[in-house]
Scaffold this motif. Structure first.
Motif, PDB file in Angstrom:
ATOM      1  N   GLY A  68      -9.661 -33.939  29.674  1.00  0.00           N
ATOM      2  CA  GLY A  68      -9.864 -32.514  29.582  1.00  0.00           C
ATOM      3  C   GLY A  68      -9.806 -31.958  28.174  1.00  0.00           C
ATOM      4  N   LEU A  69      -8.918 -32.486  27.331  1.00  0.00           N
ATOM      5  CA  LEU A  69      -8.827 -31.977  25.955  1.00  0.00           C
ATOM      6  C   LEU A  69     -10.094 -32.256  25.166  1.00  0.00           C
ATOM      7  N   VAL A 126     -14.387 -21.270  31.986  1.00  0.00           N
ATOM      8  CA  VAL A 126     -14.196 -22.612  32.539  1.00  0.00           C
ATOM      9  C   VAL A 126     -12.752 -22.775  32.989  1.00  0.00           C
ATOM     10  N   VAL A 127     -12.573 -23.243  34.221  1.00  0.00           N
ATOM     11  CA  VAL A 127     -11.264 -23.669  34.719  1.00  0.00           C
ATOM     12  C   VAL A 127     -11.251 -25.184  34.590  1.00  0.00           C
ATOM     13  N   LEU A 128     -10.384 -25.714  33.733  1.00  0.00           N
ATOM     14  CA  LEU A 128     -10.491 -27.109  33.304  1.00  0.00           C
ATOM     15  C   LEU A 128      -9.200 -27.876  33.525  1.00  0.00           C
ATOM     16  N   ASP A 129      -9.269 -28.929  34.336  1.00  0.00           N
ATOM     17  CA  ASP A 129      -8.113 -29.806  34.527  1.00  0.00           C
ATOM     18  C   ASP A 129      -7.964 -30.695  33.292  1.00  0.00           C
ATOM     19  N   LEU A 130      -6.733 -30.918  32.873  1.00  0.00           N
ATOM     20  CA  LEU A 130      -6.500 -31.765  31.702  1.00  0.00           C
ATOM     21  C   LEU A 130      -6.737 -33.239  31.993  1.00  0.00           C
ATOM     22  N   ALA A 183     -19.813 -22.937  39.546  1.00  0.00           N
ATOM     23  CA  ALA A 183     -20.388 -24.276  39.382  1.00  0.00           C
ATOM     24  C   ALA A 183     -19.214 -25.247  39.382  1.00  0.00           C
ATOM     25  N   GLU A 184     -19.475 -26.502  39.755  1.00  0.00           N
ATOM     26  CA  GLU A 184     -18.390 -27.480  39.858  1.00  0.00           C
ATOM     27  C   GLU A 184     -18.734 -28.764  39.105  1.00  0.00           C
ATOM     28  N   ALA A 185     -17.681 -29.460  38.671  1.00  0.00           N
ATOM     29  CA  ALA A 185     -17.836 -30.779  38.058  1.00  0.00           C
ATOM     30  C   ALA A 185     -16.579 -31.586  38.359  1.00  0.00           C
ATOM     31  N   GLY A 186     -16.769 -32.890  38.605  1.00  0.00           N
ATOM     32  CA  GLY A 186     -15.661 -33.732  39.011  1.00  0.00           C
ATOM     33  C   GLY A 186     -15.145 -34.677  37.944  1.00  0.00           C
ATOM     34  N   ASP A 187     -15.795 -34.722  36.781  1.00  0.00           N
ATOM     35  CA  ASP A 187     -15.303 -35.553  35.684  1.00  0.00           C
ATOM     36  C   ASP A 187     -15.748 -34.945  34.361  1.00  0.00           C
ATOM     37  N   GLY A 188     -15.262 -35.511  33.270  1.00  0.00           N
ATOM     38  CA  GLY A 188     -15.520 -34.926  31.968  1.00  0.00           C
ATOM     39  C   GLY A 188     -16.987 -34.894  31.577  1.00  0.00           C
ATOM     40  N   GLY A 235      -2.069 -27.454  25.694  1.00  0.00           N
ATOM     41  CA  GLY A 235      -3.251 -26.681  26.065  1.00  0.00           C
ATOM     42  C   GLY A 235      -3.356 -25.397  25.283  1.00  0.00           C
ATOM     43  N   LEU A 236      -2.237 -24.705  25.093  1.00  0.00           N
ATOM     44  CA  LEU A 236      -2.251 -23.468  24.331  1.00  0.00           C
ATOM     45  C   LEU A 236      -2.431 -23.721  22.838  1.00  0.00           C
ATOM     46  N   GLU A 237      -1.822 -24.792  22.342  1.00  0.00           N
ATOM     47  CA  GLU A 237      -1.933 -25.120  20.922  1.00  0.00           C
ATOM     48  C   GLU A 237      -3.381 -25.355  20.513  1.00  0.00           C
ATOM     49  N   VAL A 238      -4.165 -26.006  21.367  1.00  0.00           N
ATOM     50  CA  VAL A 238      -5.551 -26.291  20.997  1.00  0.00           C
ATOM     51  C   VAL A 238      -6.443 -25.067  21.181  1.00  0.00           C
ATOM     52  N   GLY A 239      -5.910 -24.006  21.807  1.00  0.00           N
ATOM     53  CA  GLY A 239      -6.665 -22.763  21.859  1.00  0.00           C
ATOM     54  C   GLY A 239      -7.101 -22.286  23.216  1.00  0.00           C
ATOM     55  N   ALA A 240      -6.568 -22.862  24.308  1.00  0.00           N
ATOM     56  CA  ALA A 240      -6.915 -22.368  25.635  1.00  0.00           C
ATOM     57  C   ALA A 240      -6.437 -20.926  25.789  1.00  0.00           C
TER      58      ALA A 240
END
Length: 241
Positions: free
Chosen positions: A60-61, A49-53, A29-34, A91-96
């Motif tokens: 993204g956050l 989910v593959v998520l751009d920041l 599935a795709e999405a172009g904004d938050g 990204g890793l700090e928040v839990g990704a």
């Protein structure tokens, strides 16, 4: 068939990533904004989910935080800008569960996604020591125990006393590897290779995951007893005293 939600404001990136994931046998599935990402998440219940920041309307956050508020075990791979260390660490700090920097190899991203999906566990709320209705306890070879910390590898669960711990896929793999090799000093590079199968990558990934893991399994993360830093080398599992 697992479903991956790809969130990026660049339609070309979404198209290329989606084609690679589809060829790997995944639904996409795709999405172009938050905001669109949150709608797709609510409607489709993706497995990862593959998520751009960097996203329009909602960054993204914030998207990540809202998704994890609904599903605390949702696997997320973050896309970060051109190797900016602050973005990667954040990204890793928040839990990704993982991150990959742009520009990236589409094949590498697919391999990272497949690796995480293979390790995703089915959540459970029943302690391993529960009564007769509980599933049978893991055998000795399938259980790792350190004081009040218990890992049931068969059920892919971690308990601290009677409290289940919510670990990301990367944190779980790291914990199991360290507990299974007590007293052995591991370099960060070795942990990246032996635990996650990465031949290359940023060693800061290991540092961040160790920090997050300590926050969950140590009595006092500032004075760790279980995961010891071996200066000039890396980390060692010493166990709780």
């Amino acid at each position: 068939m697992a479903t991956v939600l790809v969130v990026d404001d660049d339609p070309i990136v979404r198209e290329v990533l989606s084609s690679y994931l589809l060829r790997a046998g995944l639904e996409v599935a795709e999405a172009g904004d938050g905001e669109a990402a949150l709608r797709a998440f609510e409607a489709g219940h993706p497995d990862l989910v593959v998520l751009d920041l960097t996203l329009p309307r909602l960054d993204g956050l914030e998207v990540f935080r809202r998704m994890r508020a609904v599903r605390g075990d949702l696997p997320v791979v973050m896309l970060t800008a051109r190797g900016e260390e602050s973005d990667r660490v954040l990204g890793l700090e928040v839990g990704a569960d993982d991150y990959i920097t742009k520009p990236f190899s589409n094949r590498e991203l697919v391999l990272r996604v497949q690796s995480i999906l293979r390790r995703v566990a089915v959540p459970s709320t029943t302690p391993p020591s529960a009564g007769a209705d509980a599933a049978p306890a893991a055998s000795v070879s399938e259980a790792l125990v350190d004081g009040d910390l218990r890992v049931d590898r068969r059920r892919h669960e971690v308990w601290l006393g009677e409290t289940p711990l919510a670990l990301t896929v990367r944190e779980y793999d790291l914990l199991v590897h360290l507990m299974a090799t007590p007293g052995t000093a591991h370099s960060r590079r070795a942990l990246m290779t032996d635990v996650w199968g990465w031949d290359y990558g940023d060693e800061a990934t290991v540092t961040v995951h160790v920090r997050r893991l300590r926050e969950k399994v140590e009595r006092d993360p500032s004075q760790p007893e279980r995961i010891t830093t071996v200066w000039g080398v890396g980390y060692r599992w010493d166990g709780a005293s």
